[in-house]
Design an enzyme around this catalytic site. Structure first.
Site, PDB file in Angstrom:
ATOM      1  N   GLY A 143     -97.786 -59.113  13.775  1.00 40.34           N
ATOM      2  CA  GLY A 143     -99.022 -58.457  13.354  1.00 40.34           C
ATOM      3  C   GLY A 143     -99.393 -58.878  11.949  1.00 40.34           C
ATOM      4  O   GLY A 143     -99.045 -59.980  11.503  1.00 40.34           O
ATOM      5  N   SER A 144    -100.064 -57.984  11.236  1.00 40.45           N
ATOM      6  CA  SER A 144    -100.586 -58.338   9.912  1.00 40.45           C
ATOM      7  C   SER A 144     -99.488 -58.261   8.845  1.00 40.45           C
ATOM      8  O   SER A 144     -98.530 -57.490   8.983  1.00 40.45           O
ATOM      9  CB  SER A 144    -101.707 -57.368   9.549  1.00 40.45           C
ATOM     10  OG  SER A 144    -101.181 -56.058   9.499  1.00 40.45           O
ATOM     11  N   LYS A 177     -93.745 -51.655  21.908  1.00 41.02           N
ATOM     12  CA  LYS A 177     -94.921 -50.872  21.510  1.00 41.02           C
ATOM     13  C   LYS A 177     -96.118 -51.829  21.434  1.00 41.02           C
ATOM     14  O   LYS A 177     -96.250 -52.620  20.498  1.00 41.02           O
ATOM     15  CB  LYS A 177     -94.682 -50.196  20.154  1.00 41.02           C
ATOM     16  CG  LYS A 177     -95.785 -49.226  19.797  1.00 41.02           C
ATOM     17  CD  LYS A 177     -96.505 -49.735  18.555  1.00 41.02           C
ATOM     18  CE  LYS A 177     -97.744 -49.001  18.183  1.00 41.02           C
ATOM     19  NZ  LYS A 177     -98.945 -49.480  18.875  1.00 41.02           N
ATOM     20  N   GLU A 180    -107.205 -64.302   5.686  1.00 43.80           N
ATOM     21  CA  GLU A 180    -107.288 -64.480   7.136  1.00 43.80           C
ATOM     22  C   GLU A 180    -108.513 -63.725   7.666  1.00 43.80           C
ATOM     23  O   GLU A 180    -108.620 -62.511   7.485  1.00 43.80           O
ATOM     24  CB  GLU A 180    -106.018 -63.919   7.787  1.00 43.80           C
ATOM     25  CG  GLU A 180    -105.929 -64.211   9.260  1.00 43.80           C
ATOM     26  CD  GLU A 180    -104.670 -63.625   9.897  1.00 43.80           C
ATOM     27  OE1 GLU A 180    -104.309 -62.483   9.574  1.00 43.80           O
ATOM     28  OE2 GLU A 180    -104.067 -64.325  10.721  1.00 43.80           O
ATOM     29  N   CYS A 223    -103.448 -66.353  15.278  1.00 44.41           N
ATOM     30  CA  CYS A 223    -102.782 -66.348  13.963  1.00 44.41           C
ATOM     31  C   CYS A 223    -102.589 -67.749  13.393  1.00 44.41           C
ATOM     32  O   CYS A 223    -102.667 -67.946  12.191  1.00 44.41           O
ATOM     33  CB  CYS A 223    -101.432 -65.657  14.090  1.00 44.41           C
ATOM     34  SG  CYS A 223    -100.433 -66.319  15.415  1.00 44.41           S
ATOM     35  N   GLU A 264     -93.451 -61.808  12.415  1.00 43.96           N
ATOM     36  CA  GLU A 264     -94.364 -62.906  12.753  1.00 43.96           C
ATOM     37  C   GLU A 264     -95.748 -62.449  12.332  1.00 43.96           C
ATOM     38  O   GLU A 264     -96.350 -61.599  12.988  1.00 43.96           O
ATOM     39  CB  GLU A 264     -94.328 -63.182  14.266  1.00 43.96           C
ATOM     40  CG  GLU A 264     -92.973 -63.593  14.804  1.00 43.96           C
ATOM     41  CD  GLU A 264     -92.476 -64.899  14.225  1.00 43.96           C
ATOM     42  OE1 GLU A 264     -93.318 -65.751  13.872  1.00 43.96           O
ATOM     43  OE2 GLU A 264     -91.259 -65.072  14.093  1.00 43.96           O
ATOM     44  N   GLU A 283     -99.701 -56.822   6.033  1.00 43.01           N
ATOM     45  CA  GLU A 283     -99.700 -55.476   5.431  1.00 43.01           C
ATOM     46  C   GLU A 283     -98.755 -54.551   6.214  1.00 43.01           C
ATOM     47  O   GLU A 283     -97.919 -53.863   5.633  1.00 43.01           O
ATOM     48  CB  GLU A 283    -101.116 -54.862   5.454  1.00 43.01           C
ATOM     49  CG  GLU A 283    -102.163 -55.621   4.647  1.00 43.01           C
ATOM     50  CD  GLU A 283    -102.635 -56.919   5.313  1.00 43.01           C
ATOM     51  OE1 GLU A 283    -102.590 -57.010   6.548  1.00 43.01           O
ATOM     52  OE2 GLU A 283    -103.022 -57.857   4.582  1.00 43.01           O
ATOM     53  N   VAL A 284     -98.913 -54.545   7.534  1.00 43.84           N
ATOM     54  CA  VAL A 284     -98.056 -53.671   8.342  1.00 43.84           C
ATOM     55  C   VAL A 284     -96.641 -54.252   8.427  1.00 43.84           C
ATOM     56  O   VAL A 284     -95.656 -53.511   8.434  1.00 43.84           O
ATOM     57  CB  VAL A 284     -98.660 -53.438   9.750  1.00 43.84           C
ATOM     58  CG1 VAL A 284     -97.735 -52.580  10.592  1.00 43.84           C
ATOM     59  CG2 VAL A 284    -100.034 -52.785   9.642  1.00 43.84           C
ATOM     60  N   GLY A 285     -96.537 -55.565   8.448  1.00 45.20           N
ATOM     61  CA  GLY A 285     -95.223 -56.213   8.485  1.00 45.20           C
ATOM     62  C   GLY A 285     -94.345 -55.748   7.332  1.00 45.20           C
ATOM     63  O   GLY A 285     -93.146 -55.498   7.491  1.00 45.20           O
TER      64      GLY A 285
HETATM   65  P1  NAD Z   1    -101.623 -54.941  12.881  1.00 49.48           P
HETATM   66  O1  NAD Z   1    -100.586 -55.284  11.881  1.00 49.48           O
HETATM   67  O2  NAD Z   1    -102.729 -54.057  12.476  1.00 49.48           O
HETATM   68  O3  NAD Z   1    -100.943 -54.212  14.136  1.00 49.48           O
HETATM   69  C1  NAD Z   1     -99.878 -54.807  14.828  1.00 49.48           C
HETATM   70  C2  NAD Z   1     -99.079 -53.716  15.515  1.00 49.48           C
HETATM   71  O4  NAD Z   1     -98.497 -52.882  14.515  1.00 49.48           O
HETATM   72  C3  NAD Z   1     -99.891 -52.805  16.419  1.00 49.48           C
HETATM   73  O5  NAD Z   1     -99.133 -52.493  17.562  1.00 49.48           O
HETATM   74  C4  NAD Z   1    -100.062 -51.548  15.565  1.00 49.48           C
HETATM   75  O6  NAD Z   1    -100.224 -50.375  16.319  1.00 49.48           O
HETATM   76  C5  NAD Z   1     -98.737 -51.528  14.828  1.00 49.48           C
HETATM   77  N1  NAD Z   1     -98.767 -50.753  13.580  1.00 49.48           N
HETATM   78  C6  NAD Z   1     -99.841 -50.437  12.799  1.00 49.48           C
HETATM   79  N2  NAD Z   1     -99.453 -49.676  11.757  1.00 49.48           N
HETATM   80  C7  NAD Z   1     -98.112 -49.527  11.857  1.00 49.48           C
HETATM   81  C8  NAD Z   1     -97.126 -48.867  11.049  1.00 49.48           C
HETATM   82  N3  NAD Z   1     -97.454 -48.210   9.964  1.00 49.48           N
HETATM   83  N4  NAD Z   1     -95.842 -48.960  11.445  1.00 49.48           N
HETATM   84  C9  NAD Z   1     -95.488 -49.648  12.554  1.00 49.48           C
HETATM   85  N5  NAD Z   1     -96.382 -50.273  13.359  1.00 49.48           N
HETATM   86  C10 NAD Z   1     -97.673 -50.211  13.012  1.00 49.48           C
HETATM   87  O7  NAD Z   1    -102.118 -56.321  13.463  1.00 49.48           O
HETATM   88  P2  NAD Z   1    -103.262 -56.578  14.531  1.00 49.48           P
HETATM   89  O8  NAD Z   1    -104.566 -56.337  13.859  1.00 49.48           O
HETATM   90  O9  NAD Z   1    -102.935 -55.873  15.798  1.00 49.48           O
HETATM   91  O10 NAD Z   1    -103.057 -58.144  14.826  1.00 49.48           O
HETATM   92  C11 NAD Z   1    -103.611 -59.138  14.044  1.00 49.48           C
HETATM   93  C12 NAD Z   1    -102.581 -59.716  13.112  1.00 49.48           C
HETATM   94  O11 NAD Z   1    -101.455 -60.195  13.846  1.00 49.48           O
HETATM   95  C13 NAD Z   1    -103.121 -60.932  12.370  1.00 49.48           C
HETATM   96  O12 NAD Z   1    -102.716 -60.888  11.020  1.00 49.48           O
HETATM   97  C14 NAD Z   1    -102.441 -62.094  13.091  1.00 49.48           C
HETATM   98  O13 NAD Z   1    -102.371 -63.262  12.334  1.00 49.48           O
HETATM   99  C15 NAD Z   1    -101.109 -61.503  13.421  1.00 49.48           C
HETATM  100  N6  NAD Z   1    -100.433 -62.253  14.501  1.00 49.48           N
HETATM  101  C16 NAD Z   1     -99.358 -63.058  14.185  1.00 49.48           C
HETATM  102  C17 NAD Z   1     -98.728 -63.811  15.187  1.00 49.48           C
HETATM  103  C18 NAD Z   1     -97.558 -64.732  14.883  1.00 49.48           C
HETATM  104  O14 NAD Z   1     -96.899 -65.182  15.817  1.00 49.48           O
HETATM  105  N7  NAD Z   1     -97.282 -65.036  13.625  1.00 49.48           N
HETATM  106  C19 NAD Z   1     -99.190 -63.724  16.500  1.00 49.48           C
HETATM  107  C20 NAD Z   1    -100.268 -62.904  16.779  1.00 49.48           C
HETATM  108  C21 NAD Z   1    -100.884 -62.172  15.766  1.00 49.48           C
END
Ligand code: NAD
Length: 497
Positions: free
Chosen positions: A245-246, A192, A400, A301, A267, A248-250
């Protein structure tokens, strides 16, 4: 009628974007959605719409997982010898490389990434596929155990359908990091992509079909996180989840997987430090860190976002960085002379500007005023690099920002520098800069995070485990044999003699 300068696109890119709607790609074919919802994706540099991408319903997400599960059970993908699977994955890597300029341009347009850097991400994805395809051929699948009174062994098998949720900052590169070990081990995958950057994932799924990866092995589902992402996280058929991702969503994804007892790898974000000692070549270090904070407009990130500088070189270092960052050429991502492109969307631009305001309101000194940037002819989401300084309790030093903003503070002693670097709830990646390699190694080992780099920042070599701890994630081991092992389940077999 657009009044923007006309961008010259590759004919294949024009063709890809000329489809009325782009859809998910599942089971070797487009999966049209019954929802009738589309999410438009935009070029963050020009603000122009690139494509309408259909959003699946939660039921269609479950259907996609079902298809991936059936492909695992009913095609030869999971059971074929590792070298045959590796040959197919190398074929996919070949196709990615031969389409590098096309995928790179699609990625550049969709993510706002400088085109040459987007092409680098495409190459990286292909390299990662090759690395894991080769590694998997050398895995020991059956290990005999020497146990008194018993015949015993363990064996490893792939799990089944594995799920992946990706962010928008490195869409194609992260797909490579995520799915390559899963595929090499014989799993099927459901990807996704982020709603802001779904295009390169769709292109990849179509390419995989062309090179003969069996239908249902690589599936891409598109839509919003709160619907499609949530449905995938809550699905009970997936055997593993990998979320990038973030935090919060993680947390939400982790909770959903916890309820279903699905193993999850997270991650997440970071607030990395660079610790700079007084024995460095100041000009060279300033150049490298200025390049790091402007790389993909700071939307990285593991970036060095807190620069902790020995007090004896602090002023010199600051002056050099201010001068380097003031000269960064900001522009549209397809313009060859651009060094720093836009941020991904208007919300992200507001986020960066908001943190600058908040940081200053809380007492940070502004060493280089950032703010909105104007690029002639393009109304996109451009921001200037900024440097703040002051107390590490400041929100801009703790949270961040995900933009071209670094926060500086001076230190006196090695111990103080380590304490400052560790004054964070995150734990992704830090770097230490010193000519004294023994000291550099000591500091590198004292910083609490998944990754420490010496005299460099953002170093990713296939074979070196990458990942975060604390607020930066769990599971780690990315890009190394550790993650490949995650994608096999292990069974012990024992017979009393
Ligand atoms: P995000 O958490 O908003 O979204 C990430 C993904 O999660 C997207 O595909 C989004 O559609 C999906 N998502 C959103 N809400 C969801 C839910 N309720 N349930 C399941 N999936 C959902 O993050 P972003 O804004 O796309 O990316 C930026 C973040 O990603 C930053 O915090 C960055 O540090 C992090 N990041 C981490 C790494 C790593 O390797 N540690 C790499 C790249 C980015």
């Amino acid at each position: 009628m657009s009044t923007l300068p006309k961008l010259t696109l590759l004919p294949e890119v024009e063709k890809f974007l000329s489809r009325e709607r782009l859809t998910s790609f599942v089971g070797g074919q487009p999966l049209a959605s019954s929802s009738n919802n589309c999410i438009a994706t935009y070029d963050p540099g020009s603000g122009e719409k690139l494509a309408d991408v259909e959003e699946l319903t939660p039921q269609e997400v479950d259907q996609a997982v079902q298809i991936a599960d059936e492909a695992f059970k009913n095609t030869t993908w999971a059971t074929m010898p590792a070298n045959e699977r590796a040959a197919l994955l190398h074929r996919l890597a070949d196709a990615i490389e031969s389409h590098k300029s096309i995928i790179g341009q699609i990625e550049s347009l969709d993510a706002g990434k400088v085109e040459a850097q987007a092409q680098g991400d495409v190459q990286n994805c292909s390299d990662t596929l090759r690395y894991f395809a080769d590694l998997a051929q050398h895995m020991n699948h059956r290990t005999t155990l020497a146990v008194k009174g018993h015949e015993a062994w363990t064996f490893r098998k792939p799990w089944g359908a594995c799920a992946f949720i990706f962010p928008w900052n490195f869409p194609f590169l992260l797909i490579g990091w995520g799915i390559s070990p899963a595929l090499a081990a014989g799993n099927t995958v459901v990807i996704k992509p982020a709603e802001d950057t779904p295009l390169s994932a769709i292109y990849l799924a179509e390419l995989a079909k062309e090179v003969g990866i069996p239908d249902g092995v690589i599936n891409v589902i598109t839509g919003r996180g709160a619907t499609v992402g949530a449905a995938l996280s809550n699905n009970k058929v997936i055997k593993r989840m990998s979320f990038t991702g973030s935090p919060e969503v993680g947390r939400l994804v982790g909770e959903a997987c916890g309820r279903n007892l699905v193993p999850v790898k997270l991650e997440l974000g970071g607030k990395g430090a660079a610790v700079i000692f007084d024995d460095v070549d100041v000009a060279d270090t300033a150049e490298k860190l200025a390049a790091a904070i402007t790389f993909h407009t700071g939307q990285v990130c593991c970036d060095a976002t807190r620069w902790l500088v020995h007090q004896d070189i602090y002023d010199d270092f600051v002056n050099r960085c201010v001068s380097l960052l003031s000269e960064v050429k900001i522009g549209h991502q397809l313009d060859d002379s651009t060094q720093m492109g836009p941020v991904v969307n208007a919300k992200q631009r507001e986020r960066v500007l908001g943190y600058l305001e908040k940081g200053v309101a809380e007492g940070a000194e502004c060493l280089l005023t950032g703010g909105p940037a104007n690029v002639a002819g393009f109304p996109g989401n451009f921001v200037k690099p900024a440097l703040l300084a002051g107390s590490l309790d400041n929100t801009a030093a703790q949270e961040e920002i995900f933009g071209p903003v670094a926060y500086l503070a001076p230190f006196k002693t090695e111990q103080e520098a380590i304490e400052m670097a560790n004054y964070t709830t995150y734990g992704l990646a830090n770097s230490v800069w010193s000519a004294d390699l023994a000291r550099a190694a000591r500091v590198a080992e004292s910083m609490v995070a998944g990754n420490s780099w010496i005299n460099a920042h953002n170093v990713f070599a296939q074979g070196v485990p990458y990942g975060g701890i604390n607020q930066s994630g769990l599971g780690g081991g990315v890009l190394s044999v550790e993650t490949l092992l995650d994608y096999y389940r292990s069974t012990s077999v024992v017979r009393p003699l």
